[in-house]
Design a protein around this motif. Structure first.
Motif, PDB file in Angstrom:
ATOM      1  N   TRP A   1      -7.597   0.828  11.337  1.00  0.00           N
ATOM      2  CA  TRP A   1      -6.652   0.077  10.517  1.00  0.00           C
ATOM      3  C   TRP A   1      -5.295  -0.079  11.187  1.00  0.00           C
ATOM      4  O   TRP A   1      -4.807   0.831  11.840  1.00  0.00           O
TER       5      TRP A   1
ATOM      6  N   GLN B   1      -7.632   5.055   5.547  1.00  0.00           N
ATOM      7  CA  GLN B   1      -7.764   5.646   6.881  1.00  0.00           C
ATOM      8  C   GLN B   1      -8.975   6.568   6.945  1.00  0.00           C
ATOM      9  O   GLN B   1      -9.758   6.513   7.890  1.00  0.00           O
TER      10      GLN B   1
ATOM     11  N   SER C   1       4.196  -8.679   6.422  1.00  0.00           N
ATOM     12  CA  SER C   1       4.334  -7.827   5.249  1.00  0.00           C
ATOM     13  C   SER C   1       5.791  -7.832   4.804  1.00  0.00           C
ATOM     14  O   SER C   1       6.684  -8.157   5.577  1.00  0.00           O
TER      15      SER C   1
ATOM     16  N   SER D   1      -2.653  -6.160   6.181  1.00  0.00           N
ATOM     17  CA  SER D   1      -3.266  -5.136   7.032  1.00  0.00           C
ATOM     18  C   SER D   1      -4.544  -5.673   7.631  1.00  0.00           C
ATOM     19  O   SER D   1      -5.203  -6.555   7.064  1.00  0.00           O
TER      20      SER D   1
ATOM     21  N   SER E   1       1.459  -6.075   1.411  1.00  0.00           N
ATOM     22  CA  SER E   1       0.951  -5.504   2.655  1.00  0.00           C
ATOM     23  C   SER E   1      -0.047  -6.471   3.274  1.00  0.00           C
ATOM     24  O   SER E   1      -0.951  -6.953   2.596  1.00  0.00           O
TER      25      SER E   1
ATOM     26  N   ARG F   1      -3.114   4.276   1.772  1.00  0.00           N
ATOM     27  CA  ARG F   1      -3.269   4.214   3.237  1.00  0.00           C
ATOM     28  C   ARG F   1      -4.132   5.369   3.734  1.00  0.00           C
ATOM     29  O   ARG F   1      -5.003   5.185   4.570  1.00  0.00           O
ATOM     30  N   GLU F   2      -3.844   6.558   3.211  1.00  0.00           N
ATOM     31  CA  GLU F   2      -4.612   7.738   3.610  1.00  0.00           C
ATOM     32  C   GLU F   2      -6.087   7.570   3.235  1.00  0.00           C
ATOM     33  O   GLU F   2      -6.975   7.884   4.020  1.00  0.00           O
TER      34      GLU F   2
ATOM     35  N   SER G   1       1.353   5.481   0.242  1.00  0.00           N
ATOM     36  CA  SER G   1       0.864   6.414   1.260  1.00  0.00           C
ATOM     37  C   SER G   1      -0.520   6.974   0.916  1.00  0.00           C
ATOM     38  O   SER G   1      -1.355   7.151   1.805  1.00  0.00           O
TER      39      SER G   1
ATOM     40  N   PHE H   1      -1.806  -1.085   9.402  1.00  0.00           N
ATOM     41  CA  PHE H   1      -1.215  -1.347   8.099  1.00  0.00           C
ATOM     42  C   PHE H   1       0.136  -2.042   8.252  1.00  0.00           C
ATOM     43  O   PHE H   1       0.877  -1.795   9.194  1.00  0.00           O
ATOM     44  N   ASP H   2       0.453  -2.893   7.283  1.00  0.00           N
ATOM     45  CA  ASP H   2       1.757  -3.560   7.198  1.00  0.00           C
ATOM     46  C   ASP H   2       2.154  -4.224   8.513  1.00  0.00           C
ATOM     47  O   ASP H   2       3.153  -3.868   9.132  1.00  0.00           O
TER      48      ASP H   2
ATOM     49  N   LEU I   1       0.838  -1.195   0.000  1.00  0.00           N
ATOM     50  CA  LEU I   1       0.000   0.000   0.000  1.00  0.00           C
ATOM     51  C   LEU I   1       0.875   1.248   0.000  1.00  0.00           C
ATOM     52  O   LEU I   1       1.732   1.407   0.870  1.00  0.00           O
TER      53      LEU I   1
END
Length: 108
Positions: free
Chosen positions: A88, A78, A96, A103, A101, A74-75, A71, A90-91, A69
């Motif tokens: 969440w 989120q 990972s 998550s 990833s 991810r944003e 950035s 992540f990683d 994933l």
């Protein structure tokens, strides 16, 4: 709609290995992903009865196995998570790597 395909109303886990990756390849993917997360939330509804204090109000987990994933993704997840009550992680360490990833989204 997942609720049409999945007859049982509630599950503890939903595992996505590549579906969200495929959905993100299409134009307008964010609307489709939002709808997908809404349906995942439906099948990960509240578990436990009111007499079971350990499970009361708990909801399931969404396990996402995807390409690494970035950035912006991810944003996006989120922000969608904040709107839908998903926390969440992540990683996940040791699951990972540089390409994949792993998550977990916990529905609150």
């Amino acid at each position: 709609q997942l609720t049409r395909v999945v007859k049982c109303a509630v599950y503890d886990y939903v595992i996505d290995k590549g579906l969200m990756d495929a959905m993100m390849c299409d134009e307008g993917w964010n609307g489709a992903v939002d709808k997908y997360l809404e349906h995942v939330a439906q099948v990960l509804g509240s578990r436990g009865d009111s007499n079971d204090n350990d499970n009361e109000g708990n909801k399931g987990k969404f396990i996402l196995v995807s390409y690494k994933l970035n950035s912006s993704m991810r944003e996006y997840l989120q922000c969608a998570g904040d709107a839908m009550g998903i926390q969440w992680q992540f990683d996940i360490k040791d699951k990972s790597n540089g390409r994949v990833s792993f998550s977990i989204g916990q529905f609150l």
